[in-house]
Design an enzyme around this catalytic site. Sequence first.
Site, short mmCIF file in Angstrom:
data_model
loop_
_atom_site.label_atom_id
_atom_site.label_comp_id
_atom_site.label_asym_id
_atom_site.label_seq_id
_atom_site.Cartn_x
_atom_site.Cartn_y
_atom_site.Cartn_z
NE ARG A 175 -4.05 0.34 2.00
CZ ARG A 175 -4.48 0.40 3.65
NH1 ARG A 175 -4.41 -0.44 4.63
NH2 ARG A 175 -5.11 1.54 3.51
CB CYS A 232 -1.79 3.96 9.55
SG CYS A 232 -3.37 4.68 11.10
#
Length: 277
Positions: A175, A232
């Site tokens: 990611r 995050c």
Amino acid sequence: MDRVTHLISARDLAHSLHDVVVLDVRYQLGGPDGRLEYARGHVPGAHYVDLDTELAGPPGEGGRHPLPDPSVVEAALRRAGVDDHSRVVAMDGRESYAAARAWWVLRWLGLGAVRVLDGGFAAWQRADLPVSTETPDDGAGTFTARPGQLPVLDADAAARLAQTGVLLDSRAAERFRGEVEPIDPVAGRIPGAVSSPTSEWLAPDGTFRRDLAEHWRQVVADRDTSAVGAYCGSGVTAAHQVLALAEINVDAVLYPGSWSEWIRDPSRPVATGPTPG
């Protein structure tokens, strides 16, 4: 000086149940409802607190899990019997991602004595400790929320920190590189961020790894660590990294909005691919 820890083992918690408030915050994105897991069995006397509705605000401009309304958290803690000087232990199912979010939110609101059950309910079960299916009565706590007791990063501050200090990206490496994005509509990372998957701060059994300081040195290499932040997808797993660093006396600042807030402004830059150099 004695080492200060923000963690507690299952055995130590079992010996302290008479003197602490246990908050069960089990949560799994896209997984079973934590409240159902709680109903099937929990630490005796534990009160359930919901991450989505009580430890975060509604999704929107601030991201998928923005900072909660302090009055909502205050009400949840009072329901659990928490006072201003209560000792609180937050726990989740295993990896302490949600528990770390609770740890951070409660400290942000001014509660000082907060720990996380290392390894979560799985560690409690491995220790063959008692499990209850009884829901405790609501308490009559008097906790008063005082938001702002921990610093936070907004998007602009996170962008600056990525260039001048260390901004940790706590998501999976793929990611970070922008190869996949299973949750948010835009893939990639904040330019200048450092890849530091939260899963790599854990031992195989879901507890915090014992060589946190050595792992930290590997993550940052020769970078200037005088200022550290973490983000995050939505400010949950990054709190785990803030907790891990607190265990080795490194102060890290959370970017609560994280990637899900960053990408709401299309003018903000997005980086992809491996880290240059």
